[in-house]
Structures are given as C-alpha cells and as structure tokens.
Design an enzyme around this catalytic site. Structure first.
Site, PDB file in Angstrom:
ATOM      1  CG  PHE A 141      -1.821   1.062   1.497  1.00 44.76           C
ATOM      2  CD1 PHE A 141      -3.017   1.121   0.787  1.00 44.76           C
ATOM      3  CD2 PHE A 141      -1.581   2.023   2.467  1.00 44.76           C
ATOM      4  CE1 PHE A 141      -3.958   2.110   1.052  1.00 44.76           C
ATOM      5  CE2 PHE A 141      -2.516   3.022   2.732  1.00 44.76           C
ATOM      6  CZ  PHE A 141      -3.708   3.066   2.017  1.00 44.76           C
ATOM      7  CB  ILE A 173       6.191   1.392   0.716  1.00 44.06           C
ATOM      8  CG1 ILE A 173       5.966   2.865   0.332  1.00 44.06           C
ATOM      9  CG2 ILE A 173       5.067   0.496   0.188  1.00 44.06           C
ATOM     10  CD1 ILE A 173       4.775   3.545   1.006  1.00 44.06           C
ATOM     11  CD  GLU A 226      -2.115  -0.544   8.732  1.00 46.24           C
ATOM     12  OE1 GLU A 226      -3.329  -0.586   8.986  1.00 46.24           O
ATOM     13  OE2 GLU A 226      -1.473  -1.517   8.309  1.00 46.24           O
ATOM     14  N   GLY A 227      -1.579   5.392  10.670  1.00 43.68           N
ATOM     15  CA  GLY A 227      -2.227   6.513  11.360  1.00 43.68           C
ATOM     16  C   GLY A 227      -1.758   6.616  12.797  1.00 43.68           C
ATOM     17  N   GLY A 286       2.597  12.471   5.258  1.00 42.33           N
ATOM     18  CA  GLY A 286       2.406  11.301   6.123  1.00 42.33           C
ATOM     19  C   GLY A 286       1.017  11.370   6.725  1.00 42.33           C
TER      20      GLY A 286
END
Ligand code: COS
Length: 385
Positions: free
Chosen positions: A122, A156, A364-365, A130
């Site tokens: 992804f 990645i 992922e956040g 970001g």
C-alpha cells in the site's frame, strides 16, 4: 460469518499451534537474520493465510471482520514480522481492490494475492505527506490509454517483496487536497518503477520497508481502481478504517503474549525469599495489564461485530487503534519493569517486543490522527443531529 463454528475453531486452533509451537521458537533467529525463513512463508501460504480476508470467489477464505480479529489475536502472540509477510495481502495492500475495484481488477489480481503468489503493498505515505495524506504530491497524468506516474513513496511495508502496489497519486494537479487523488494498481516490473534499499528500523526485524520511486512510470488506464478518478483518497480511508480494527487486534494479541511472559517470570523469579509475583506492587502491574488487555479484546470484537453488521465504524475503528496500540505500549513497559534487568537484555524476548510495539502507535495513522478522526466524527455527528 464465513465459517461455521467448528471450521472457525479448527482454523484458530491451527493458527494457535503454528504460532506457539513453530513461530515463537524462531523469533530470535528471525530478528537476528532480519528474515522470515522461506519454509515458514511456504507453510503460511499453504494454510491460506495470504487470503484470510479475500472473498472465497477469488480464492480466499473470506473471513468476516469478527473472524479475522479472532485470527489476528492469535497471530499477535508472536513477532509481528511473521504477520507482516502476509499482512499487506490481508489488509492495506489488497483491500483497495476488494472494496472499490472493478470486477476485472478483482478477477485479475485477487486470486494471486489470496494464494500468496504475489505480495501487495500500500503506497500512500511520501517524504512530505504522512499524516496529511491528502497533500500527497505523486502525480499520475493521463496519456492516451496510460497514466504516467512521477514521485516517490516512503516507508512502504513489503515494498522489497511486492508484486503489485496500490498507489495513491494525484490525477488532477489543479485540485489540491483529497479530491484530486486517485488509486492505481501498479505492477512491480512497470518501466520507471524502482524500489530503494530496505530501511534500517528500531524493531520489527524480518518485516521490511523501503521507498518506491516512480520516474515516468507508465501504468495502463485500466489499472485505475474502480475506473473513476478522484476516489483514491476515499478508497485509502476505507482501507485504513478496516485496517485500524485489525491493528487493534494485533496490539491486543501482543499485549496478551507480554502478560503471559510477565506472569511466568513473576512466578519463577525469587527475591526476598519468595516469587516476586507475591509482592503486591508486582501484582498491581499484572492486574493493570490484564485489565487493559481485556478492554482491548472487548473493543476490537465489538468494533468488528459492528463492521460486519454494516455500521459506519470510523469512530470505533480509530478508538481501537488508539486504545490498543497505546495500551500495548504500557503493557510492554510494565513487562520490562517486572523482568527488571532481564527485561533490558536482548537475551529475553521482552526487550525485542518493547521495540516492536513502538511502531504500532505510528503506522497506519498515528495516535494523534486517531484522536482527530474520533473527535471530528463526534462533532460532525452532533452537528447533524
Ligand atoms: N471513509 C470514507 N471517506 C472518507 C473517510 C472514511 N473513513 N474519511 C474521510 N473521507 C472522505 C471525506 O468524506 C471527504 O470527502 P468529500 O471531499 O466528498 O467531503 C474526503 O474523504 C476528505 O476528507 P477530509 O476532509 O476529512 O480529509 P483531510 O485531508 O482533512 O484528512 C485525515 C483527514 C487527517 C483523517 C486523513 O488525512 C488521515 O487519515 N491521515 C492519516 C493517514 C494515515 O493513516 N497515514 C499512515 C500511513 S498509511 S499506512
């Protein structure tokens, strides 16, 4: 539910046995060699791990979110490097195609992702984008029946192993922010695509990340996910929503492992003439960790059930990611404290887990992005009555 209760129990039992009997003993080796052994990857392929979340009609097992969470809670018991091998095929790498892909895209890619023949990555994050994902700069300009991609992606996951990338790029450079972004399936051997050297990381050895660079990289127009421009940011957000429940489950599984290690150590280690577990200050740490891990388990199962019921779970998914990843940080910190000097030494697994779990609050956040997502949605809901 995709599976009847016996089949689900069998699957969970298979995962539990693989994790505890085979993977846990390999953890130190994977960390030292920065690689998961090829025979383990082959075994995970055989067991269908790459296709856990991919619908059955495309060759996967097609687990519901609840079933996936139960599987991931088991997988969290060992080094996250093992899950990372197939994690992007189950989650962020494949879900853009599963959720928003056209039938042709699903048919041409999902069976190969489900079997583990190819790995999907992804590619959203960039050197300058970001948390502010909508500001990404990679461009994809239409040229006949192709798009030409230029730009670079950073950190990645699985890029060194990927056969395809789900790439978010700006098809409309005139439109700033999220609306100008589209999502593409880009094959690894596309001319103009290169992958950087693997990053050196604080932890999670055996899981690999790298830059992905696009220089006039030509991608067939039919690889635009869903066939519609301007939807890529939303696709990415939907993928991340789902991924946040998965991540909460990983964090909780890791917390449960750390608690197991802590209880065993506290029962064996003697000080002042008795096991340290008999001291109330150690008991308090064990009890706090157990309470918080239980809360995490309950949260992820509730969010998954709501997801399966078709509810909008943007808030709950962010709550899971926020709480569970912060929680496992506290649990890992207490585990180091309970182990004392041994918790600081590489000879015991706690030191490695302490470094491994640190990433969960970032990727992922970040925790701060989860707070923003939760609060914004609360205020929006309140405004809409
Ligand atoms: N599902 C579907 N659509 C969503 C969505 C979701 N969960 N979240 C937002 N959207 C839509 C919005 O509805 C909006 O659509 P419209 O333009 O039609 O109104 C669009 O996407 C843009 O949303 P928003 O204005 O909220 O975007 P922002 O640029 O303000 O960004 C945050 C919002 C900060 C939440 C987003 O950038 C984010 O999640 N960042 C973190 C990214 C991340 O996790 N990076 C880690 C690396 S990737 S592994």
């Amino acid at each position: 539910m995709a599976l009847d209760s016996d089949t689900l129990e069998q699957l969970l039992d298979t995962i539990r046995r693989l994790v505890r009997d085979r993977l846990v003993p390999l953890e130190a080796e994977v960390s030292a060699n920065d690689a998961v052994p090829a025979d383990v990857i082959a075994e995970m392929r055989e067991l269908g791990f790459f296709g856990l979340s991919i619908p059955e009609e495309y060759g996967g097992i097609g687990l519901s979110m609840t079933e996936e969470v139960l599987a991931v809670l088991e997988l969290g018991w060992t080094s996250p490097a093992f899950r990372s091998v197939f994690g992007t095929n189950v989650g962020i790498g494949s879900q853009g195609i599963v959720i928003d892909g056209t039938d042709e895209q699903k048919q041409s890619w999902l069976p190969r992702l489900a079997s583990g023949e190819i790995i999907a990555s992804f590619a959203l994050t960039e050197p300058e984008a970001g948390s502010d994902a909508g500001s990404l700069r990679t461009t994809a300009i239409r040229d006949g029946d192709h798009y030409v991609l230029n730009g670079s992606k950073r950190y990645i996951t699985n890029a060194p192993h990927a056969g395809i990338f789900t790439v978010m790029a700006r098809t409309d450079p005139e439109t700033p922010g999220a609306r100008g972004v589209s999502a593409f399936i880009v094959e690894r051997d596309s001319p103009g695509l290169s992958v950087g050297t693997p990053d050196k990381k604080m932890g999670q050895q055996g899981a690999h990340t790298a830059d992905v660079i696009f220089e006039d990289c030509r991608v067939p127009a039919e690889n635009l996910i869903g066939g519609v421009e301007g939807q890529g940011f939303k696709t990415a957000m939907k993928v991340l929503d789902r991924g946040r429940i998965h991540m909460g489950a990983i964090a909780t599984g890791m917390a449960e492992r750390l608690i197991d290690e802590s209880v065993r150590y506290a029962s064996e280690r003697q000080q002042f003439g008795k096991p340290i577990g008999e001291f109330q200050l150690i008991q308090a740490m064990l009890a706090d960790s157990r309470t918080e891990a239980y809360a995490g388990r309950t949260m992820v199962l509730d969010a998954a059930r709501r997801f399966d019921g078709g509810e909008n779970i943007a808030i709950e998914a962010a709550c899971c990611k926020l709480y569970c990843t912060e929680m496992v940080g506290r649990v890992a910190d207490r585990a180091v404290q309970i182990f004392g000097g041994a918790g600081y030494m590489a000879e015991y697994p706690i030191e490695r887990f302490y470094r491994d779990v640190r990433l969960l609050r970032i990727y992922e956040g970040t925790s701060q992005i989860q707070q923003i997502v939760i609060a914004r949605n609360m205020l929006r809901d309140a405004a809409n009555g």
